[in-house]
Scaffold this motif. Sequence first.
Motif, mmCIF file in Angstrom:
data_model
loop_
_atom_site.group_PDB
_atom_site.id
_atom_site.type_symbol
_atom_site.label_atom_id
_atom_site.label_comp_id
_atom_site.label_asym_id
_atom_site.label_seq_id
_atom_site.Cartn_x
_atom_site.Cartn_y
_atom_site.Cartn_z
ATOM 1 N N HIS A 140 -8.685 -0.371 6.381
ATOM 2 C CA HIS A 140 -8.291 -0.462 4.966
ATOM 3 C C HIS A 140 -8.085 -1.916 4.517
ATOM 4 O O HIS A 140 -8.646 -2.345 3.513
ATOM 5 N N CYS A 192 0.869 -1.184 0.000
ATOM 6 C CA CYS A 192 0.000 0.000 0.000
ATOM 7 C C CYS A 192 0.901 1.228 0.000
ATOM 8 O O CYS A 192 1.740 1.400 0.886
ATOM 9 N N CYS A 219 -7.003 -0.228 -4.041
ATOM 10 C CA CYS A 219 -5.936 -1.224 -3.845
ATOM 11 C C CYS A 219 -6.378 -2.598 -4.336
ATOM 12 O O CYS A 219 -5.613 -3.309 -4.988
HETATM 13 ZN ZN ZN Z 1 -3.982 -0.057 0.155
#
Ligand code: ZN
Length: 478
Positions: A247, A29, A222
């Motif tokens: 997340h 990330c 993502c």
């Molecule tokens: Zn991410």
Amino acid sequence: MALKFHNTLTGQIDEFVSILPGKVSLYTCGPTVYNYPHIGNWAAYIYWDVLVRILKANNYDVTRVMNITDVGHLVSDADDGEDKLEKGARREGKTAWEVAKFYTEVFIDGMHRLGLIMPNEITKATEFVTEQIELVRKLEAKGVTYQIDDGIYFDTSKFPSYADFAHLDLDALKAGARVEANLQKRNPSDFALWKFTPAGEKRDMEWEMDGRMGFPGWHIECSAMALSILGKTIDIHTGGIDHIPVHHTNEIAQSETANGVRFSNYWLHNNFIKVNGTKISKSLDNGYTLDDLQAKGFSMLDFRMLLLQGHYRSEGNFTFDILQSAKNRLKNWRNVAALRHQVHDTLENSNQKASDDKSVPAYAVSQAIIEAINDDLGTPQALTLIDETFSKIANAKIANINRSALLQLLETIDSTLGLQLLETTPDVSDDIKKTILERNQARIQKDWKKSDSLRDQLAKQNIVIRDTDQTSIWEYKI
Ligand code: ZN
Ligand code: AMP
């Protein structure tokens, strides 16, 4: 020893087994590009650099994707507040596109300055909007989404293992849901896959979906990028511990619902760095940048050394005193690295020397360093081993230094830890060598005046002479 990592998915140290033999797919990330990254942000990328390096040292062919979040990351990390990019644009009187471009360049420049191995692909969320919309469509078709006034949401109650990854207490989350939270959401943990541009507003970054303008949620970005480049199941996914409860939990829910298979086999999370024992925060103005470190006379490698001294899963602390001691440690290491230029040719690499117990370093040390890092990125242990070995080398007679073993050791340190010991320790010039020889001659002849004056002359060229019982060793002054 096998490669092992602490896997957040299982909560334990797991031996690493890749999906395909000899190959690793890795997703990191990446940054949200709305401001200068601070040393805490960089810590994360330095630790993942060591991960890539140790995978390579274990002969894995690594395919790595890192994203650039250039849209959709809201100030609250959840689904309210302003988009960080739009906020940056207002602050700087620029468009969100200009802000994203500027800080993406700052970030990539920082990666080069820090000597980070570049990912195979650095993907911008804004360049994968089609893939993100496709993924939202796929989730809609599975009946796990719902639309409310401000966007399309994922219904987390449709993903039974939602709470497992971060050991969430969903009942407590319900009880503690904030009064001002979006009342239209079915569950407090539900999250936006796609947000609509509020009526009457125009955003710098917006795309059309179902006849309305809007933008993707941070989490879907993502999932979509990892899926489109690395496939449905990847080997390793990395991020900060802050990503675990929201997340990454959300990435898992949407990816696994869409594809019906596990999203990532290993999840690695780095802990946070504090500054002077305090959380990094805007109000304290303690989020130092790489330029701040350089302005105080520290190099990027000094900073890397500071981070390697700690373990990626332990909370770290940054102070300029700790940075100074990391700098000193690196300087000492460079002077050991420079000994390779001073080992006499007649003795080096002979079989007799390699098997001699007095010969340093032992060839086995390189393997021991790799094994320390193989054990869940044990960089502090690797550094201790290097210190022990280097102090043996520094105290050894020059004739007992095994040049080829030293070279192998330096190559191992550089390839696994990225400290650039070989690159930063060039041999001295022929002129300096001549001056050193003259000074040695003057000492033999007990011409102390000449010897001292030559020593001063060398010091001006940043070379210090250390006289030992048998010989004189040169070292870098800074
Ligand atoms: Zn991410
Ligand atoms: P951001 O650009 O805000 O999305 O953050 C980039 C990365 O930096 C994230 O992976 C965070 O987990 C990480 N991060 C933020 N603050 C710190 C810190 N103080 N120490 C270590 N990592 C951090």
